[in-house]
Design an enzyme around this catalytic site. Sequence first.
Site, short mmCIF file in Angstrom:
data_model
loop_
_atom_site.label_atom_id
_atom_site.label_comp_id
_atom_site.label_asym_id
_atom_site.label_seq_id
_atom_site.Cartn_x
_atom_site.Cartn_y
_atom_site.Cartn_z
N THR A 85 0.87 -1.18 0.00
CA THR A 85 0.00 0.00 0.00
C THR A 85 0.89 1.22 0.00
OG1 THR A 85 -1.78 -1.13 1.14
CG2 THR A 85 -1.77 1.26 1.27
N LYS A 160 -7.32 1.29 -2.71
CA LYS A 160 -6.92 0.90 -1.36
C LYS A 160 -7.12 2.06 -0.38
CE LYS A 160 -5.24 -1.53 2.02
NZ LYS A 160 -3.94 -2.17 2.16
N LYS A 228 0.41 5.72 8.24
CA LYS A 228 1.02 5.99 6.92
C LYS A 228 -0.06 6.06 5.85
CE LYS A 228 1.94 2.50 4.47
NZ LYS A 228 2.32 1.29 3.71
#
Lengths: 285, 285
Positions: A85, A160, A228
């Site tokens: 990701t 995502k 993140k």
Amino acid sequence: MGLPMASHLLAAGYQISVFNRTRSRAEPLLEQGAVWAESAAAAADGADVAISMVGYPDDVRATHLGEAGTLAAAYPPQLLVDMTTSRPSLAVHIAREAKRRGVGSLDAPVSGGDVGARNATLSIMVGGVEEHFQRAQQLFEVLGKSVVYQGEAGMGQHTKMVNQVLIATNMIGVCEGLLYARKAGLDPLKVIESVGGGAAGSWSINNLAPRMLRRDFEPGFYVEHFIKDLSIALDEASRMSLALPGLALARQLYEAVNAHGHGRAGTQALLLALEQLNALQLSSD
Amino acid sequence: MGLPMASHLLAAGYQISVFNRTRSRAEPLLEQGAVWAESAAAAADGADVAISMVGYPDDVRATHLGEAGTLAAAYPPQLLVDMTTSRPSLAVHIAREAKRRGVGSLDAPVSGGDVGARNATLSIMVGGVEEHFQRAQQLFEVLGKSVVYQGEAGMGQHTKMVNQVLIATNMIGVCEGLLYARKAGLDPLKVIESVGGGAAGSWSINNLAPRMLRRDFEPGFYVEHFIKDLSIALDEASRMSLALPGLALARQLYEAVNAHGHGRAGTQALLLALEQLNALQLSSD
């Protein structure tokens, strides 16, 4: 997550060269027949497809664009696939660099976590040129149960991000709902029995809330990695002039979880921030 | 919702006296064999159980405690049951007043909306004395598929508040996720295909997001009633010294939906507030 994923590919008959910063963690794959490589470039050298599953965007960049990265050894018709990701804009950048070398690339992040990787039930969200997607589709179907082509380079990563927006905001509701139940004197498990099957139902209320109640904060997915992801999503939203107040709140609360030293707990540890905020504990250890 | 619920009870063989402010809306029940009553008191007179399903807490109060309310006609061992979503503290108050008259009472709000009422698939969350719950259980099982005793008076209402907290906060994420997808150039239906079955999955992303994409804001549940519920939940949280920042944000955004004149739209109209905020429309009408 790379370990069980590579293991599935070996079991499906693919030949694999593998590189990892810590060699010992690749040992199970070597025992299964994988060949050790001394760098990402060495692992990719001669391969039809070079797949990465690493930590942060900087790791993705180093793995594919660095001095000993895959692109240094790439030749047509090789395909680079990043399943980390990571930033949509980095996926676009890698695709551009790869194209200059006549090489294809896909961004193909996954959801489903450790369990999904082990059971090959990942959801794989793919961005890139559709023809490249078709070349890799068979590989993806070894790793996941849902494989969806989402559009051009970066679109896998954007998908995502939507996944993480949904999880983060809903997690606030799950924690607040549990704390409300606790304060009101309800039995939270009975509450979940009443509300989990209807319009208030979600994967998180039915799967993570019971863990929160057991004070099981073991990671399916690390808080620090989730921060993140939320940071990437907010950066991208800002770049697109998009205000997402719920996501912004979620990110702040996750920062608080991290500030309390729980960066390596699972995402359900959001509860700890809302407990701190309310000088309250949901249940005893 | 009272109409299909009473209809199920008639079909199950119960004798019913019915009162409604607008008599014409009760006609289908009268045709089905219900007897018209001129007030809540008259409807309750002689009944084993007096059930209310009205709009706001003030209506609940009038129906049970008003001059022509059920309690005016109540005698032991009658049971008063309020199935409206209402204030937990009012449920406690009604229980106390009923007890002084030797009468039982239950708060038994439901989730599942119009569809759940029509299909008798409601989730019914019950507060009150457990023995009274047992007396009414058979009735509830005619109306719903999940019937859970949640504890003393008010606990049914508190459980429903948890339900609304979960829906409201998750709805922010659903709207923000869709707007992110739109801005990023994704196909939102493909995104739902990738994310709806995993950790980001929820009833709302799988059932309401497709309606939002069709710009179908028809009410399953009115925004104005939802704001009532969120206000009750925030009042109760404040009374319990509980800070719920996600719920507070949801309530503010729903106030904005109402300010734009969409109080009679369904809860999925939260999208309209986040579209306004971003000078953006998810899809064309």
